[in-house]
Design an enzyme around this catalytic site. Sequence first.
Site, PDB file in Angstrom:
ATOM      1  N   LYS A   1      44.509  22.887  32.302  1.00  0.00           N
ATOM      2  CA  LYS A   1      43.720  24.215  32.609  1.00  0.00           C
ATOM      3  C   LYS A   1      43.015  24.751  30.951  1.00  0.00           C
ATOM      4  O   LYS A   1      43.742  24.458  30.013  1.00  0.00           O
ATOM      5  CB  LYS A   1      44.750  25.324  32.927  1.00  0.00           C
ATOM      6  CG  LYS A   1      43.631  26.466  33.707  1.00  0.00           C
ATOM      7  CD  LYS A   1      43.491  25.941  35.275  1.00  0.00           C
ATOM      8  CE  LYS A   1      42.426  27.356  35.843  1.00  0.00           C
ATOM      9  NZ  LYS A   1      42.459  26.979  36.957  1.00  0.00           N
TER      10      LYS A   1
ATOM     11  N   ASP B   1      36.559  28.029  37.252  1.00  0.00           N
ATOM     12  CA  ASP B   1      37.395  28.893  37.617  1.00  0.00           C
ATOM     13  C   ASP B   1      36.536  30.323  37.562  1.00  0.00           C
ATOM     14  O   ASP B   1      35.482  30.294  37.470  1.00  0.00           O
ATOM     15  CB  ASP B   1      38.679  28.780  36.903  1.00  0.00           C
ATOM     16  CG  ASP B   1      39.909  29.498  37.450  1.00  0.00           C
ATOM     17  OD1 ASP B   1      40.573  29.191  38.221  1.00  0.00           O
ATOM     18  OD2 ASP B   1      40.299  30.767  36.827  1.00  0.00           O
TER      19      ASP B   1
HETATM   20  P1  NDP Z   1      34.678  34.087  40.520  1.00  0.00           P
HETATM   21  O1  NDP Z   1      34.297  34.276  38.849  1.00  0.00           O
HETATM   22  O2  NDP Z   1      33.844  33.451  41.279  1.00  0.00           O
HETATM   23  O3  NDP Z   1      35.099  35.387  41.120  1.00  0.00           O
HETATM   24  C1  NDP Z   1      36.290  36.161  40.520  1.00  0.00           C
HETATM   25  C2  NDP Z   1      36.252  37.357  41.592  1.00  0.00           C
HETATM   26  O4  NDP Z   1      37.549  38.119  41.414  1.00  0.00           O
HETATM   27  C3  NDP Z   1      35.137  38.408  41.348  1.00  0.00           C
HETATM   28  O5  NDP Z   1      35.002  39.212  42.337  1.00  0.00           O
HETATM   29  C4  NDP Z   1      35.843  39.524  40.122  1.00  0.00           C
HETATM   30  O6  NDP Z   1      35.209  40.651  39.821  1.00  0.00           O
HETATM   31  C5  NDP Z   1      37.376  39.418  40.614  1.00  0.00           C
HETATM   32  N1  NDP Z   1      38.191  39.815  39.540  1.00  0.00           N
HETATM   33  C6  NDP Z   1      38.361  38.771  38.538  1.00  0.00           C
HETATM   34  N2  NDP Z   1      39.215  39.107  37.431  1.00  0.00           N
HETATM   35  C7  NDP Z   1      39.496  40.318  38.027  1.00  0.00           C
HETATM   36  C8  NDP Z   1      40.376  41.446  37.624  1.00  0.00           C
HETATM   37  N3  NDP Z   1      41.209  41.229  36.298  1.00  0.00           N
HETATM   38  N4  NDP Z   1      40.832  42.576  38.372  1.00  0.00           N
HETATM   39  C9  NDP Z   1      40.023  42.474  39.594  1.00  0.00           C
HETATM   40  N5  NDP Z   1      39.340  41.751  39.924  1.00  0.00           N
HETATM   41  C10 NDP Z   1      39.066  40.613  39.398  1.00  0.00           C
HETATM   42  O7  NDP Z   1      35.963  33.220  40.380  1.00  0.00           O
HETATM   43  P2  NDP Z   1      36.595  32.353  41.440  1.00  0.00           P
HETATM   44  O8  NDP Z   1      36.325  32.799  43.105  1.00  0.00           O
HETATM   45  O9  NDP Z   1      36.578  30.885  41.229  1.00  0.00           O
HETATM   46  O10 NDP Z   1      38.320  32.688  41.317  1.00  0.00           O
HETATM   47  C11 NDP Z   1      39.092  33.723  41.867  1.00  0.00           C
HETATM   48  C12 NDP Z   1      40.505  33.218  41.850  1.00  0.00           C
HETATM   49  O11 NDP Z   1      40.644  31.984  42.840  1.00  0.00           O
HETATM   50  C13 NDP Z   1      41.161  32.919  40.688  1.00  0.00           C
HETATM   51  O12 NDP Z   1      42.543  33.388  40.624  1.00  0.00           O
HETATM   52  C14 NDP Z   1      41.071  31.580  40.485  1.00  0.00           C
HETATM   53  O13 NDP Z   1      41.932  31.185  39.509  1.00  0.00           O
HETATM   54  C15 NDP Z   1      41.576  31.051  41.863  1.00  0.00           C
HETATM   55  N6  NDP Z   1      40.851  29.668  42.287  1.00  0.00           N
HETATM   56  C16 NDP Z   1      39.599  29.285  42.027  1.00  0.00           C
HETATM   57  C17 NDP Z   1      39.149  28.038  42.493  1.00  0.00           C
HETATM   58  C18 NDP Z   1      37.908  27.596  42.437  1.00  0.00           C
HETATM   59  O14 NDP Z   1      37.639  26.406  42.727  1.00  0.00           O
HETATM   60  N7  NDP Z   1      36.723  28.098  41.867  1.00  0.00           N
HETATM   61  C19 NDP Z   1      40.427  27.090  42.985  1.00  0.00           C
HETATM   62  C20 NDP Z   1      41.564  27.468  43.091  1.00  0.00           C
HETATM   63  C21 NDP Z   1      41.919  28.824  42.695  1.00  0.00           C
HETATM   64  P3  NDP Z   1      34.495  41.019  38.567  1.00  0.00           P
HETATM   65  O15 NDP Z   1      33.231  40.442  38.984  1.00  0.00           O
HETATM   66  O16 NDP Z   1      34.482  42.481  38.842  1.00  0.00           O
HETATM   67  O17 NDP Z   1      35.162  40.431  37.479  1.00  0.00           O
HETATM   68  O1  2IT Z   2      42.804  26.598  40.106  1.00  0.00           O
HETATM   69  C1  2IT Z   2      42.085  25.597  40.528  1.00  0.00           C
HETATM   70  O2  2IT Z   2      42.835  24.971  41.197  1.00  0.00           O
HETATM   71  C2  2IT Z   2      40.613  25.423  40.048  1.00  0.00           C
HETATM   72  N1  2IT Z   2      40.185  26.438  39.534  1.00  0.00           N
HETATM   73  C3  2IT Z   2      39.887  24.302  40.429  1.00  0.00           C
HETATM   74  C4  2IT Z   2      40.260  23.208  39.502  1.00  0.00           C
HETATM   75  C5  2IT Z   2      39.467  22.043  39.606  1.00  0.00           C
HETATM   76  O3  2IT Z   2      39.660  20.996  38.939  1.00  0.00           O
HETATM   77  O4  2IT Z   2      38.633  21.838  40.802  1.00  0.00           O
END
Ligand code: NDP
Ligand code: 2IT
Length: 449
Positions: A130, A170
Amino acid sequence: MVPSLDEKLELIYQEVLHRNPGEAEFHQAVREVLETLGPVLGKYPEFADRKIIQRICEPERQIIFRVPWQDDKGEVHINRAFRVEFNSALGPYKGGMRFHPSVYLGIIKFLGFEQIFKNALTGMPIGGGKGGSDFDPKGKSSDEIMRFCQSLMTELYRHLGEYTDVPAGDIGVGQREIGYMFGQYKRITNKYESGVLTGKGLAWGGSRARTEATGYGTVYFAQEMLKTRGESLDGKTCVVSGSGNVAIYAIEKIMQLGGKVIACSDSNGVILDEEGLDLELVKRIKEVDRRRISTYAQSRKHAVYRDGGNIWAIPCQVALPCATQNELNGKDARNLVKQGCIAVSEGANMPTTPEGIRIFLDAGIAYGPGKAANAAGVATSALEMQQNASRDSWTFQYTEHRLHQIMVDIHKTCHETAEEFGAPGNYVIGANIAGFLKVARAMVAMGLI
Ligand code: NDP
Ligand code: 2IT
């Protein structure tokens, strides 16, 4: 009450605390896994003899570096970036990059540690890693984002490679940022090495369904958990926190399966739309215009925006935390259970606090931990690597079918492993033990690595 660890595991945990001071999220992620490994050490003493757990808790490599960049006015800024290459027993390090001001080593280590087990569960040949930076993308122009990504890659490129370490997105890192990083990698190395990053655009080596994968998969995991209880998502009232990549496509899949999503959020507040969210409007606000979710209420007059509101105060049958770590605490969990919630599937990484998890498990609701429930994102990244390696490009339908099957298999593995270890229905135990066994066996086979 906090569950105790058996003596051996307690010593390992104390050592982790001692060696990694001040990294609260990393400690939390390690403790959650150690709490479930007691029966494994009993059954497989060779893992203790070979100190497999101690080795898994120590990253293979940790890279910390300076990222200088200039804003549109010419002012110089300095950020710190990280890449933690945690474990490569099963394949090249694989895991996303997070850009958020809260990023420090402890966050990247917790995410990298979770990623080891998650990636093992996918059944794909990928190790765990990561990265990220304390850079705050909010309010930055696209040019500023580009300069930051280029500067970051100018250092990071030397540590990457399709057989070495393969980052993706992420929080704060989507296709735009992957594009800027890929472009800089290509320039520096003079190689069109598609498999070095995933989450790319479709025109330049990306995979169909990668954008949708994590959200879709989290819903598929919920669907599988509900099936074991003779339930489905059809007609269920759902709440999804966040409004980013994972949240948006979780909402989309719930709607396709007949559920109704009445609320989503961002870090400022909560949108409640009792008629069911207008997904196209959410997409326009977040993906096209890159605005705050509060603006939703300006276009849908009956919707309510609660500034600073708590999304878990809204009654629902299915809850999907898709924002960030520790966003759902013990009080929230109690509230959800009391108000009739029967399933929680985690799109985010470690969104529920340890107390919250205990409440869900004690209440006997279907609780899918992130390292199992959100694995479709990284699994589809591995499918992207497969397509890149064979210079092929699959249809959406085929790719989604593959990711769906992977989620069905992960659910089955977790379910069966929990039963085998005497904890039927406990997906925390199932996911941790099944993921651990895969990595541990590979490490034993490879000698002292
Ligand atoms: P994005 O940046 O697309 O969206 C993040 C969302 O979460 C936004 O709505 C953001 O609001 C909110 N958020 C982020 N930080 C905070 C905080 N400290 N408090 C409250 N709200 C918060 O990210 P993703 O959708 O890609 O990721 C969301 C989650 O999913 C994370 O935990 C990530 O690790 C996990 N994840 C993502 C994957 C992926 O493929 N993208 C795969 C597996 C897990 P704001 O805009 O106000 O910051
Ligand atoms: O938390 C996760 O699994 C991710 N942000 C996606 C990682 C990836 O390599 O697609």
